[in-house]
Design an enzyme around this catalytic site. Structure first.
Site, PDB file in Angstrom:
ATOM      1  N   ILE A  10      12.981  30.580  26.420  1.00  0.00           N
ATOM      2  CA  ILE A  10      13.143  29.251  26.708  1.00  0.00           C
ATOM      3  C   ILE A  10      12.356  28.782  28.201  1.00  0.00           C
ATOM      4  O   ILE A  10      11.451  27.962  28.225  1.00  0.00           O
ATOM      5  CB  ILE A  10      14.433  28.632  26.726  1.00  0.00           C
ATOM      6  CG1 ILE A  10      15.012  28.876  25.349  1.00  0.00           C
ATOM      7  CG2 ILE A  10      14.767  27.190  26.929  1.00  0.00           C
ATOM      8  CD1 ILE A  10      16.399  28.620  25.208  1.00  0.00           C
ATOM      9  N   PHE A  15      17.293  32.447  39.048  1.00  0.00           N
ATOM     10  CA  PHE A  15      17.521  33.809  39.163  1.00  0.00           C
ATOM     11  C   PHE A  15      17.354  34.604  37.957  1.00  0.00           C
ATOM     12  O   PHE A  15      17.695  35.831  37.702  1.00  0.00           O
ATOM     13  CB  PHE A  15      19.132  33.806  39.053  1.00  0.00           C
ATOM     14  CG  PHE A  15      19.809  33.376  40.616  1.00  0.00           C
ATOM     15  CD1 PHE A  15      19.223  34.039  41.685  1.00  0.00           C
ATOM     16  CD2 PHE A  15      20.356  32.253  40.734  1.00  0.00           C
ATOM     17  CE1 PHE A  15      19.568  33.543  42.823  1.00  0.00           C
ATOM     18  CE2 PHE A  15      20.767  31.868  41.882  1.00  0.00           C
ATOM     19  CZ  PHE A  15      20.398  32.634  43.115  1.00  0.00           C
ATOM     20  N   GLY A  16      16.685  34.214  36.697  1.00  0.00           N
ATOM     21  CA  GLY A  16      16.216  34.933  35.476  1.00  0.00           C
ATOM     22  C   GLY A  16      15.567  34.139  34.470  1.00  0.00           C
ATOM     23  O   GLY A  16      15.025  33.043  34.689  1.00  0.00           O
ATOM     24  N   ASP A 130      22.585  23.933  40.954  1.00  0.00           N
ATOM     25  CA  ASP A 130      21.598  23.176  40.219  1.00  0.00           C
ATOM     26  C   ASP A 130      21.707  21.822  40.307  1.00  0.00           C
ATOM     27  O   ASP A 130      21.051  20.722  39.858  1.00  0.00           O
ATOM     28  CB  ASP A 130      21.802  23.183  38.636  1.00  0.00           C
ATOM     29  CG  ASP A 130      21.285  24.845  38.327  1.00  0.00           C
ATOM     30  OD1 ASP A 130      20.609  25.456  39.212  1.00  0.00           O
ATOM     31  OD2 ASP A 130      21.694  25.573  37.544  1.00  0.00           O
TER      32      ASP A 130
END
Length: 130
Positions: A10, A15-16, A130
């Site tokens: 996606i 962080f990843g 976020d």
């Protein structure tokens, strides 16, 4: 990862990486966030722990929950329900591309949900990155 089948990459987050996955046990669709623990510094690890606390222990319908958490091959795997909808930034971009206006009631609904979720977090002294 034996219990999940990766269906689609996606995005890459702060962080990843995030994937769409399917549970081999239930056939339910989830999101998988993979975080390489070798590439994280102390601040990032603290932020990850805070995120996990938010995901695992909150009781708010406007915040994403967590389904499963495990470590495999020096990667933290966070399984969450799959959100079918796009994020607010892309939602607005779609309307802008089509030169359409978002219905005022829809804007109020989205704003109220965002404010309720932020209020919930702040009541627990959590600042979501976020």
């Amino acid at each position: 990862m034996d219990n999940y089948e990766v269906l689609l990459f996606i995005s890459r987050g702060s962080f990843g990486k995030v994937y769409k996955v399917k549970s081999k046990l239930t056939n339910n669709i989830h999101a998988l966030k993979k975080i390489d623990l070798n590439m994280t510094d102390k601040y990032q690890k603290e932020s990850i722990i805070t995120e996990l606390k938010i995901l695992a222990f909150h009781d708010n319908p406007y915040l994403l929950g967590v389904t499963d958490i495990f470590v495999e091959n020096s990667e933290l795997h966070i399984i969450t329900p799959f959100a079918n909808r796009i994020d607010i930034g892309n939602y607005i971009k779609q309307y802008n591309k089509k030169h359409l206006k978002i219905n005022e009631m829809k804007i109020w609904k989205i704003l109220c949900q965002m404010l309720l979720s932020i209020d919930y977090l702040h009541n627990y002294s959590i600042i979501h990155r976020d």
